[in-house]
Design a protein around this motif. Structure first.
Motif, PDB file in Angstrom:
ATOM      1  N   ALA A  23     -11.445  13.414  -0.684  1.00  0.00           N
ATOM      2  CA  ALA A  23     -12.335  14.468  -0.202  1.00  0.00           C
ATOM      3  C   ALA A  23     -12.422  15.598  -1.222  1.00  0.00           C
ATOM      4  O   ALA A  23     -11.418  15.971  -1.822  1.00  0.00           O
ATOM      5  N   ARG A  24     -13.616  16.119  -1.457  1.00  0.00           N
ATOM      6  CA  ARG A  24     -13.810  17.236  -2.380  1.00  0.00           C
ATOM      7  C   ARG A  24     -14.107  18.502  -1.582  1.00  0.00           C
ATOM      8  O   ARG A  24     -14.575  18.427  -0.453  1.00  0.00           O
ATOM      9  N   PHE A  25     -13.876  19.671  -2.212  1.00  0.00           N
ATOM     10  CA  PHE A  25     -14.237  20.914  -1.555  1.00  0.00           C
ATOM     11  C   PHE A  25     -15.765  20.983  -1.448  1.00  0.00           C
ATOM     12  O   PHE A  25     -16.475  20.460  -2.307  1.00  0.00           O
ATOM     13  N   GLN A  26     -16.254  21.684  -0.425  1.00  0.00           N
ATOM     14  CA  GLN A  26     -17.688  21.790  -0.223  1.00  0.00           C
ATOM     15  C   GLN A  26     -18.309  22.616  -1.347  1.00  0.00           C
ATOM     16  O   GLN A  26     -17.713  23.570  -1.832  1.00  0.00           O
ATOM     17  N   LYS A  27     -19.506  22.213  -1.714  1.00  0.00           N
ATOM     18  CA  LYS A  27     -20.147  22.871  -2.845  1.00  0.00           C
ATOM     19  C   LYS A  27     -21.321  23.695  -2.302  1.00  0.00           C
ATOM     20  O   LYS A  27     -22.082  23.187  -1.478  1.00  0.00           O
ATOM     21  N   SER A  28     -21.424  24.952  -2.744  1.00  0.00           N
ATOM     22  CA  SER A  28     -22.589  25.733  -2.289  1.00  0.00           C
ATOM     23  C   SER A  28     -23.312  26.292  -3.499  1.00  0.00           C
ATOM     24  O   SER A  28     -22.695  26.569  -4.533  1.00  0.00           O
ATOM     25  N   ARG A  79       0.827  -1.208   0.000  1.00  0.00           N
ATOM     26  CA  ARG A  79       0.000   0.000   0.000  1.00  0.00           C
ATOM     27  C   ARG A  79       0.862   1.259   0.000  1.00  0.00           C
ATOM     28  O   ARG A  79       1.842   1.353   0.735  1.00  0.00           O
ATOM     29  N   ARG A  80       0.503   2.205  -0.841  1.00  0.00           N
ATOM     30  CA  ARG A  80       1.210   3.484  -0.907  1.00  0.00           C
ATOM     31  C   ARG A  80       0.195   4.602  -0.779  1.00  0.00           C
ATOM     32  O   ARG A  80      -1.008   4.376  -0.864  1.00  0.00           O
ATOM     33  N   ARG A  81       0.699   5.827  -0.659  1.00  0.00           N
ATOM     34  CA  ARG A  81      -0.181   6.984  -0.539  1.00  0.00           C
ATOM     35  C   ARG A  81      -0.830   7.262  -1.892  1.00  0.00           C
ATOM     36  O   ARG A  81      -0.173   7.231  -2.921  1.00  0.00           O
ATOM     37  N   GLU A  82      -2.133   7.541  -1.858  1.00  0.00           N
ATOM     38  CA  GLU A  82      -2.828   7.844  -3.111  1.00  0.00           C
ATOM     39  C   GLU A  82      -2.585   9.311  -3.469  1.00  0.00           C
ATOM     40  O   GLU A  82      -2.644  10.176  -2.597  1.00  0.00           O
ATOM     41  N   PRO A  83      -2.289   9.615  -4.744  1.00  0.00           N
ATOM     42  CA  PRO A  83      -1.995  11.010  -5.091  1.00  0.00           C
ATOM     43  C   PRO A  83      -3.209  11.922  -4.951  1.00  0.00           C
ATOM     44  O   PRO A  83      -4.340  11.497  -5.194  1.00  0.00           O
ATOM     45  N   LYS A  84      -2.944  13.163  -4.568  1.00  0.00           N
ATOM     46  CA  LYS A  84      -4.004  14.161  -4.422  1.00  0.00           C
ATOM     47  C   LYS A  84      -4.513  14.579  -5.804  1.00  0.00           C
ATOM     48  O   LYS A  84      -3.742  14.655  -6.742  1.00  0.00           O
ATOM     49  N   LYS A  85      -5.830  14.804  -5.905  1.00  0.00           N
ATOM     50  CA  LYS A  85      -6.391  15.298  -7.161  1.00  0.00           C
ATOM     51  C   LYS A  85      -6.873  16.737  -6.997  1.00  0.00           C
ATOM     52  O   LYS A  85      -7.057  17.201  -5.877  1.00  0.00           O
ATOM     53  N   TYR A  86      -7.103  17.421  -8.117  1.00  0.00           N
ATOM     54  CA  TYR A  86      -7.610  18.797  -8.044  1.00  0.00           C
ATOM     55  C   TYR A  86      -9.084  18.777  -7.657  1.00  0.00           C
ATOM     56  O   TYR A  86      -9.752  17.745  -7.761  1.00  0.00           O
TER      57      TYR A  86
END
Length: 139
Positions: free
Chosen positions: A132-137, A118-125
């Motif tokens: 986790a995604r940014f909160q949507k309003s 197991r390795r660290r999963e790369p961050k996505k935009y």
């Protein structure tokens, strides 16, 4: 009479150098008894405790460890210790005792001999981490 073995966990790499001696195990020049944090000290001792002290009585193991965090480093160290005694027995003692040790370690914990892939999963935009995604309003 020496063998060189690597133990890895995430990005931590421990290089163990086992040779004939009188039972010393050193990590980065320090005795293994002084490993910080001490709540994980027993983790690093596991291969020695599972196989018994007598197997390590005529072995010196020197370990260099770098990369990763402290937990990953300790897991890399324990895997390096386990692999180094197996490799030493395979090379300088006999095959049957090596298989015995190997079976004992495998029955206790497979990760002592087989690296955890197991390795660290790369961050996505669009978010602050891999999933986790940014909160949507809406307004």
């Amino acid at each position: 009479q020496s063998v060189q073995v690597f133990g890895k966990k995430k990005t931590a790499t421990a290089c163990a150098f086992a040779k004939q001696g009188r039972g010393l195990i050193k990590v980065n020049g320090q005795p293994i008894e002084n490993i910080e944090p001490e709540c994980l000290r027993l983790k690093a001792f596991e291969p020695v405790l599972v196989l018994g002290q007598d197997k390590f009585a005529n072995l010196d193991i020197r370990i260099r460890v770098k990369g990763g965090g402290f937990t990953a480093q300790i897991y890399a160290i324990r895997s390096a210790i386990a692999k180094s005694i197996i490799a030493y027995y395979a090379k300088y003692v006999d095959e049957s005792s090596k298989n015995e040790l190997r079976a004992t370690l495998m029955a206790y914990d497979r990760n002592l001999l087989v690296a955890d892939p197991r390795r660290r999963e790369p961050k996505k935009y669009g978010g602050r981490s891999a999933r986790a995604r940014f909160q949507k309003s809406y307004r």
